[in-house]
Design a protein around this motif. Structure first.
Motif, mmCIF file in Angstrom:
data_model
loop_
_atom_site.group_PDB
_atom_site.id
_atom_site.type_symbol
_atom_site.label_atom_id
_atom_site.label_comp_id
_atom_site.label_asym_id
_atom_site.label_seq_id
_atom_site.Cartn_x
_atom_site.Cartn_y
_atom_site.Cartn_z
ATOM 1 N N GLY A 185 -2.259 1.569 52.408
ATOM 2 C CA GLY A 185 -1.575 -0.188 52.231
ATOM 3 C C GLY A 185 -1.735 -0.888 53.459
ATOM 4 O O GLY A 185 -1.927 -2.147 53.520
ATOM 5 N N ALA A 186 -1.369 -0.193 54.847
ATOM 6 C CA ALA A 186 -1.398 -1.220 55.881
ATOM 7 C C ALA A 186 -2.802 -1.713 56.292
ATOM 8 O O ALA A 186 -3.045 -2.803 56.725
ATOM 9 N N LEU A 187 -3.859 -0.707 56.125
ATOM 10 C CA LEU A 187 -5.158 -1.137 56.771
ATOM 11 C C LEU A 187 -5.799 -2.037 55.492
ATOM 12 O O LEU A 187 -6.408 -3.149 55.962
ATOM 13 N N ASP A 188 -5.252 -2.009 54.354
ATOM 14 C CA ASP A 188 -5.764 -2.851 53.297
ATOM 15 C C ASP A 188 -5.227 -4.308 53.224
ATOM 16 O O ASP A 188 -5.607 -5.282 52.347
ATOM 17 N N PRO A 206 -4.208 -10.955 52.535
ATOM 18 C CA PRO A 206 -3.881 -10.381 51.257
ATOM 19 C C PRO A 206 -4.524 -9.224 50.775
ATOM 20 O O PRO A 206 -5.376 -8.590 51.501
ATOM 21 N N TYR A 207 -3.772 -8.347 50.078
ATOM 22 C CA TYR A 207 -3.837 -6.924 49.830
ATOM 23 C C TYR A 207 -5.360 -6.767 49.070
ATOM 24 O O TYR A 207 -5.452 -7.677 48.062
ATOM 25 N N ARG A 208 -6.307 -6.231 49.597
ATOM 26 C CA ARG A 208 -7.549 -5.733 48.884
ATOM 27 C C ARG A 208 -7.653 -4.315 48.654
ATOM 28 O O ARG A 208 -8.039 -3.489 49.972
ATOM 29 N N PRO A 209 -7.657 -3.624 47.568
ATOM 30 C CA PRO A 209 -7.689 -2.229 47.391
ATOM 31 C C PRO A 209 -8.939 -1.847 47.955
ATOM 32 O O PRO A 209 -10.035 -2.271 47.685
ATOM 33 N N HIS A 210 -8.788 -0.739 48.756
ATOM 34 C CA HIS A 210 -10.045 -0.007 49.314
ATOM 35 C C HIS A 210 -10.561 0.752 48.337
ATOM 36 O O HIS A 210 -10.104 1.387 47.242
ATOM 37 N N ALA A 211 -12.052 0.616 48.237
ATOM 38 C CA ALA A 211 -12.791 1.431 46.971
ATOM 39 C C ALA A 211 -12.837 2.872 47.375
ATOM 40 O O ALA A 211 -13.499 3.299 48.508
ATOM 41 N N MET A 212 -12.363 3.526 46.900
ATOM 42 C CA MET A 212 -12.117 5.205 46.979
ATOM 43 C C MET A 212 -13.534 5.916 46.573
ATOM 44 O O MET A 212 -14.153 5.303 45.492
ATOM 45 N N LEU A 218 -1.230 8.390 43.287
ATOM 46 C CA LEU A 218 -0.503 8.058 44.582
ATOM 47 C C LEU A 218 -1.586 6.876 45.210
ATOM 48 O O LEU A 218 -0.796 6.114 45.692
ATOM 49 N N ILE A 219 -2.946 6.932 44.987
ATOM 50 C CA ILE A 219 -3.748 6.151 45.871
ATOM 51 C C ILE A 219 -3.567 4.956 45.113
ATOM 52 O O ILE A 219 -3.874 3.622 45.584
ATOM 53 N N PHE A 265 -6.132 12.630 55.890
ATOM 54 C CA PHE A 265 -6.264 11.433 55.930
ATOM 55 C C PHE A 265 -7.621 10.618 54.926
ATOM 56 O O PHE A 265 -7.492 9.974 54.112
ATOM 57 N N LYS A 266 -8.539 11.491 55.503
ATOM 58 C CA LYS A 266 -10.021 11.314 54.714
ATOM 59 C C LYS A 266 -9.728 11.796 53.009
ATOM 60 O O LYS A 266 -10.244 10.943 52.304
ATOM 61 N N ARG A 267 -9.154 12.936 52.884
ATOM 62 C CA ARG A 267 -9.407 13.633 51.765
ATOM 63 C C ARG A 267 -8.461 12.679 50.593
ATOM 64 O O ARG A 267 -8.886 12.409 49.626
ATOM 65 N N PHE A 268 -7.275 12.289 51.153
ATOM 66 C CA PHE A 268 -6.380 11.717 50.110
ATOM 67 C C PHE A 268 -6.407 9.926 50.231
ATOM 68 O O PHE A 268 -5.912 9.347 49.187
ATOM 69 N N ALA A 269 -6.932 9.339 51.261
ATOM 70 C CA ALA A 269 -6.958 8.111 51.425
ATOM 71 C C ALA A 269 -8.331 7.384 52.033
ATOM 72 O O ALA A 269 -8.158 6.305 52.175
ATOM 73 N N ASP A 270 -9.207 8.358 52.158
ATOM 74 C CA ASP A 270 -10.621 7.818 52.777
ATOM 75 C C ASP A 270 -10.577 7.059 54.015
ATOM 76 O O ASP A 270 -11.238 6.215 54.143
ATOM 77 N N ILE A 271 -9.417 7.549 54.809
ATOM 78 C CA ILE A 271 -9.098 6.927 56.219
ATOM 79 C C ILE A 271 -10.039 7.609 57.013
ATOM 80 O O ILE A 271 -9.635 9.067 57.218
ATOM 81 N N ASP A 272 -10.763 7.211 57.956
ATOM 82 C CA ASP A 272 -11.608 7.713 58.994
ATOM 83 C C ASP A 272 -10.513 7.991 60.321
ATOM 84 O O ASP A 272 -9.592 7.085 60.775
#
Length: 424
Positions: A333-336, A412-418, A391-392, A103-110
């Motif tokens: 995508g769901a979180l953002d 509205p969708y706001r892309p996460h800053a990787m 992918l991201i 999760f963290k490596r590919f999408a920066d999700i904790d």
């Protein structure tokens, strides 16, 4: 001095990796300055009272003032750990930590991994539903069928955040994307193809449901499990098998495969014989996904059929079906867009984005990561590689767009800053 076997060497390396330089694979990071007395006064008392008051007045403020919006719980009861079976919640902890790494490596999700001791499904449900204020999403993992169906359905009904059983839906999304492209290369369409699936457990059932949502015709589907072909003459099928019972005279896998366009195996090694493969239609697609040993080895399959497109679950063969292509990006995508749940259309959007990406030119960075000179859409490249940076960029946006269309997005969708590459 006795020389270690390859298996002993791999075991030693794996244990050493998990033990050093500190035990486990994930840890907590502090995201705010803590160098001065003022910093600590803001982090805790008295400063922390201000976001507390803000959240009490408006619960949505938790997304702004806490880590909830980027925090997923990875939760298991340990009843179906990888291919190892029911070894209990504690033994599942290395897998849940590993999920956190991905999760963290590919999408920066904790991630917080939670291993739950529950005497029955209802106890598990009651435990997890009480955790909703802490997390932006729930990833269920390594829970056996049919227990997993009951748990996911119940939690999705009572929780107002996404609940996603990756063993079901992550696998289904990758299979559907790969199958879409494999059939396309073979000049076939999902809504016309005859498909045989073996192994209607958690992943198999979710795959069938997703493919049916995408246009697979029920009359073109045969499902094989321990009792043989699921057919209408069987009157004691469990609920998750009953909907796939077909009006057919076929009773065995061999009979089911005659003239089939596609085989999806989520079962056991060596179930697909040379004779069965030879009986399939011209230009067949074979997804032999039993791990570590597939239903038929690719070397043997290609000897039998030179018109074959094949995928496995293994990284040492082309076309690996790997869940890491889906779950980090579904949740990103769901979180953002602060989605309340993950819908069928969100899964289909992920399938379509994955399949489309594989048909594009492969970036130089991907070739370099895999030490290859060339890679292009074709029989040995039907899915993107996990290290593809697109992918991201593509998948979360597609998932969030579907969430908005389905009315389950809070914002509205706001892309996460990787983070920058190499900074994690």
């Amino acid at each position: 001095m006795t020389q270690r076997s390859d298996a002993e060497q791999r075991r030693a390396e794996a244990l050493d990796y998990h033990a050093h330089p500190q035990p486990g694979k994930i840890a907590t990071a502090i995201t705010k300055p803590t160098e001065t007395a003022r910093d600590l006064a803001l982090a805790y008392s008295p400063g922390v009272a201000e976001p507390v008051r803000a959240i009490a007045a408006d619960p949505d403020a938790a997304w702004q003032y806490t880590a909830r919006g980027n925090l997923v719980a990875v939760i298991s009861d340990g009843s179906a750990i990888l291919g190892l079976g029911d070894l209990g919640p504690l033994a599942s902890k290395p897998v849940m930590e590993g999920k956190g790494v991905l999760f963290k490596r590919f999408a920066d999700i904790d991630v917080v991994d939670l291993e739950v001791e529950a005497e029955n499904p209802q106890a598990f449900i009651d435990t997890v539903r009480r955790l909703e204020p802490s997390f932006g999403g729930i990833n269920l993992e390594d829970i056996c069928a049919p227990r997993c169906f009951e748990i996911e359905a119940a939690l999705s009904d009572v929780m107002d955040i996404p609940v996603f059983h990756d063993d079901q839906h992550g696998t289904a999304i990758i299979i559907a994307a790969g199958l879409t492209n494999a059939l396309r290369l073979q000049g076939k369409r999902l809504d016309e193809a005859k498909l045989v699936l073996v192994g209607a457990g958690a992943a198999g059932t979710a795959t069938l449901n997703l493919l049916l949502d995408m246009g697979l015709k029920r009359e073109n589907l045969l499902v094989v499990d321990r009792v043989g072909v699921l057919h209408e003459g069987l009157d004691d099928l469990p609920e998750h098998h009953r909907r796939f019972a077909a009006a057919t005279e076929a009773r065995t896998l061999a009979e089911a495969l005659v003239g089939a366009d596609a085989f999806v195996g989520l079962s056991a090694p060596n179930l697909l014989s040379e004779e069965m493969l030879a009986s399939m239609a011209d230009k067949p697609v074979v997804f032999a996904l039993a791990n570590p040993d597939p239903e038929i080895l690719p070397e043997l399959a290609h000897q039998v059929r030179d018109d074959l497109i094949m995928a496995t679950g293994r990284s040492d063969y082309p076309n690996q079906v790997n869940n890491v292509l889906a779950f980090p990006f579904i949740f990103r995508g769901a979180l953002d867009c602060r989605a309340r749940r993950i819908t069928a259309n969100m899964k289909i959007a992920c399938v379509e984005a994955l399949a489309a990406l594989a048909r594009e030119a492969v970036p130089e960075s991907v070739l370099k990561a895999y030490d290859l000179d060339a890679m292009a859409f074709g029989p040995e490249y039907i899915l993107p590689k996990p290290f593809d940076p697109r992918l991201i960029e593509r998948l979360p946006a597609a998932v969030a767009k579907a969430a908005e269309a389905d009315g389950v997005a809070r914002t509205p969708y706001r892309p996460h800053a990787m983070p920058e590459a190499g900074s994690q």
